[in-house]
Design an enzyme around this catalytic site. Sequence first.
Site, PDB file in Angstrom:
ATOM      1  N   TYR A  88      19.536  -8.047   3.911  1.00 27.56           N
ATOM      2  CA  TYR A  88      19.648  -6.885   3.023  1.00 27.56           C
ATOM      3  C   TYR A  88      19.866  -7.377   1.598  1.00 27.56           C
ATOM      4  CZ  TYR A  88      19.884  -4.251   7.289  1.00 27.56           C
ATOM      5  OH  TYR A  88      19.556  -3.722   8.517  1.00 27.56           O
ATOM      6  N   SER A  89      19.118  -6.814   0.657  1.00 25.70           N
ATOM      7  CA  SER A  89      19.323  -7.155  -0.750  1.00 25.70           C
ATOM      8  C   SER A  89      20.717  -6.717  -1.152  1.00 25.70           C
ATOM      9  CB  SER A  89      18.340  -6.398  -1.640  1.00 25.70           C
ATOM     10  OG  SER A  89      17.025  -6.715  -1.307  1.00 25.70           O
ATOM     11  N   CYS A 261      10.262  -4.620  -5.731  1.00 25.69           N
ATOM     12  CA  CYS A 261      11.118  -4.666  -4.544  1.00 25.69           C
ATOM     13  C   CYS A 261      11.019  -3.369  -3.751  1.00 25.69           C
ATOM     14  CB  CYS A 261      12.571  -4.917  -4.944  1.00 25.69           C
ATOM     15  SG  CYS A 261      13.634  -5.256  -3.518  1.00 25.69           S
ATOM     16  N   GLU A 301       9.848  -9.026  -3.763  1.00 25.19           N
ATOM     17  CA  GLU A 301      10.650  -9.016  -2.528  1.00 25.19           C
ATOM     18  C   GLU A 301      10.305  -7.731  -1.785  1.00 25.19           C
ATOM     19  OE1 GLU A 301      13.240 -11.591  -1.595  1.00 25.19           O
ATOM     20  OE2 GLU A 301      15.032 -10.393  -2.020  1.00 25.19           O
ATOM     21  N   TYR A 303       9.525  -5.762   2.130  1.00 25.84           N
ATOM     22  CA  TYR A 303       9.878  -5.881   3.550  1.00 25.84           C
ATOM     23  C   TYR A 303       9.410  -4.674   4.334  1.00 25.84           C
ATOM     24  CZ  TYR A 303      13.860  -3.532   1.240  1.00 25.84           C
ATOM     25  OH  TYR A 303      14.653  -2.726   0.464  1.00 25.84           O
TER      26      TYR A 303
HETATM   27  P1  FAD Z   1      15.018  -3.036  14.194  1.00 22.71           P
HETATM   28  O1  FAD Z   1      15.844  -2.797  15.403  1.00 22.71           O
HETATM   29  O2  FAD Z   1      14.771  -4.444  13.794  1.00 22.71           O
HETATM   30  O3  FAD Z   1      13.675  -2.260  14.343  1.00 22.71           O
HETATM   31  C1  FAD Z   1      12.728  -2.314  13.293  1.00 22.71           C
HETATM   32  C2  FAD Z   1      11.390  -2.449  13.998  1.00 22.71           C
HETATM   33  O4  FAD Z   1      11.094  -1.177  14.528  1.00 22.71           O
HETATM   34  C3  FAD Z   1      10.227  -2.765  13.100  1.00 22.71           C
HETATM   35  O5  FAD Z   1      10.041  -4.139  12.982  1.00 22.71           O
HETATM   36  C4  FAD Z   1       9.094  -2.105  13.814  1.00 22.71           C
HETATM   37  O6  FAD Z   1       8.612  -2.937  14.826  1.00 22.71           O
HETATM   38  C5  FAD Z   1       9.743  -0.937  14.430  1.00 22.71           C
HETATM   39  N1  FAD Z   1       9.540   0.260  13.609  1.00 22.71           N
HETATM   40  C6  FAD Z   1      10.258   0.653  12.540  1.00 22.71           C
HETATM   41  N2  FAD Z   1       9.801   1.799  12.038  1.00 22.71           N
HETATM   42  C7  FAD Z   1       8.769   2.134  12.829  1.00 22.71           C
HETATM   43  C8  FAD Z   1       7.868   3.237  12.829  1.00 22.71           C
HETATM   44  N3  FAD Z   1       7.958   4.202  11.919  1.00 22.71           N
HETATM   45  N4  FAD Z   1       6.943   3.269  13.790  1.00 22.71           N
HETATM   46  C9  FAD Z   1       6.845   2.298  14.697  1.00 22.71           C
HETATM   47  N5  FAD Z   1       7.654   1.240  14.742  1.00 22.71           N
HETATM   48  C10 FAD Z   1       8.590   1.164  13.821  1.00 22.71           C
HETATM   49  N6  FAD Z   1      16.639  -2.736   4.374  1.00 22.71           N
HETATM   50  C11 FAD Z   1      17.429  -1.838   3.737  1.00 22.71           C
HETATM   51  O7  FAD Z   1      17.702  -0.752   4.265  1.00 22.71           O
HETATM   52  N7  FAD Z   1      17.973  -2.136   2.508  1.00 22.71           N
HETATM   53  C12 FAD Z   1      17.752  -3.327   1.882  1.00 22.71           C
HETATM   54  O8  FAD Z   1      18.246  -3.558   0.762  1.00 22.71           O
HETATM   55  C13 FAD Z   1      16.912  -4.277   2.553  1.00 22.71           C
HETATM   56  N8  FAD Z   1      16.659  -5.471   1.985  1.00 22.71           N
HETATM   57  C14 FAD Z   1      15.871  -6.371   2.621  1.00 22.71           C
HETATM   58  C15 FAD Z   1      15.644  -7.605   2.011  1.00 22.71           C
HETATM   59  C16 FAD Z   1      14.841  -8.547   2.621  1.00 22.71           C
HETATM   60  C17 FAD Z   1      14.598  -9.874   1.949  1.00 22.71           C
HETATM   61  C18 FAD Z   1      14.263  -8.246   3.900  1.00 22.71           C
HETATM   62  C19 FAD Z   1      13.387  -9.245   4.581  1.00 22.71           C
HETATM   63  C20 FAD Z   1      14.490  -7.041   4.504  1.00 22.71           C
HETATM   64  C21 FAD Z   1      15.309  -6.084   3.893  1.00 22.71           C
HETATM   65  N9  FAD Z   1      15.597  -4.852   4.490  1.00 22.71           N
HETATM   66  C22 FAD Z   1      16.374  -3.937   3.828  1.00 22.71           C
HETATM   67  C23 FAD Z   1      15.099  -4.510   5.854  1.00 22.71           C
HETATM   68  C24 FAD Z   1      16.148  -4.906   6.904  1.00 22.71           C
HETATM   69  O9  FAD Z   1      16.234  -6.324   6.969  1.00 22.71           O
HETATM   70  C25 FAD Z   1      15.799  -4.442   8.317  1.00 22.71           C
HETATM   71  O10 FAD Z   1      14.501  -4.875   8.638  1.00 22.71           O
HETATM   72  C26 FAD Z   1      15.875  -2.925   8.508  1.00 22.71           C
HETATM   73  O11 FAD Z   1      17.168  -2.445   8.228  1.00 22.71           O
HETATM   74  C27 FAD Z   1      15.512  -2.552   9.967  1.00 22.71           C
HETATM   75  O12 FAD Z   1      16.364  -3.265  10.812  1.00 22.71           O
HETATM   76  P2  FAD Z   1      16.936  -2.606  12.154  1.00 22.71           P
HETATM   77  O13 FAD Z   1      17.686  -3.644  12.881  1.00 22.71           O
HETATM   78  O14 FAD Z   1      17.626  -1.319  11.849  1.00 22.71           O
HETATM   79  O15 FAD Z   1      15.620  -2.221  12.932  1.00 22.71           O
END
Ligand code: FAD
Length: 303
Positions: A88-89, A261, A301, A303
């Site tokens: 997360y940023s 971003c 950046e 994601y």
């Molecule tokens: P997970 O359990 O990992 O599930 C997400 C997965 O669900 C996806 O990969 C996809 O396969 C699936 N999915 C999601 N939406 C859908 C859809 N609509 N239809 C079908 N499949 C879907 N997030 C923020 O909120 N704030 C930030 O500031 C932020 N900064 C980031 C910075 C960087 C450098 C990176 C790489 C990512 C950042 N993220 C940010 C994203 C964060 O890292 C997570 O990916 C995000 O919160 C989702 O994680 P999760 O564990 O809730 O979802």
Amino acid sequence: MSDTVTFGQDSAPYAPTEIPFNLYKQAAPLKVKVVENRRLTGDSSPNDVHHIVFQFAKTDYRYLDGQSAGIVPPGTDPAGKPHKIRLYSIASPGDGDQGDGTSLSLCVKRVVYNDPETGEERRGVCSNYLCDLNVGDEVAVTGPAGKAFLLPEVKDANIVMIATGTGIAPFRAFLRTRYQQRVADKGQTWLFFGVQHYSDYLYAEELESYEKYEDYHLVTAFSREQKTADGDKMYVQNRLTEHRQALMDLLLQPNTYVYICGLRGMENGILEALTAAARERGLDWNELLAKYNAEKRWRVEVY
Ligand code: FAD
Ligand code: A2P
């Protein structure tokens, strides 16, 4: 690694001489405490985005504006393995929202979607864990990560920031530093910010508070409430096109830095808008972009 981050003095007064990096890894994360967790999106918004503040003892964790933190969600995945960390940023400047170097803040969107095959509701592991945290809860943090998405290393740089959704997080930090600590810095600051609804306008009051500075230009795009002249959704790239004259003037200066971003996919629209704006001036955007990339002034950046 020393405990302090010092900055160079002369031609590059803001170039960190040390970038804190991966001080904590998944095997031995830092335990931090939740001191604030509030919803940023308005009551009428279908989106749930939270500002979450974590506290730690001073010097336990160090980061620069624009870096990311890793979060280790508790529990295991369906295969019984520990969950992978999510990045997360960091939304606070390097010294934290309170300015005393003991906290970091995140801006997290709750991920909820329907399984494309079964239609069943699915909830993202880490974003839901974070948005549901209570004050006093302990969270395992890794990082910081990221060495390139940092503020310009030079004084008086122009900064063009383009954000969608939670992509605003690092820019909130940049703006706090730019207007609260580096007031002698004379560059132009442009922020293009796109969200779905007016009720999704994250940090609205704070972002608008800088409008008292003549060199600050804030431009919003509410994709589900505003349309372009062609009847399409209003996106940040449409706003870039509207402001292309001022923007091209700025982009031709050697001390302009561009930051993008948020949503993966937003960069293409931005590149198309800038290609057209450059063409209008008889310029080849690809040549300009190559120069930006070579000089590390194009920082993305997504994601
Ligand atoms: P997970 O359990 O990992 O599930 C997400 C997965 O669900 C996806 O990969 C996809 O396969 C699936 N999915 C999601 N939406 C859908 C859809 N609509 N239809 C079908 N499949 C879907 N997030 C923020 O909120 N704030 C930030 O500031 C932020 N900064 C980031 C910075 C960087 C450098 C990176 C790489 C990512 C950042 N993220 C940010 C994203 C964060 O890292 C997570 O990916 C995000 O919160 C989702 O994680 P999760 O564990 O809730 O979802
Ligand atoms: P929309 O969802 O109406 O298509 P999110 O809330 O999902 O983080 O998105 C932030 C904003 O980015 C929304 O206004 C969203 O519009 C917009 N957006 C979606 N796709 C793009 C894109 N390719 N380029 C620019 N903005 C986009």
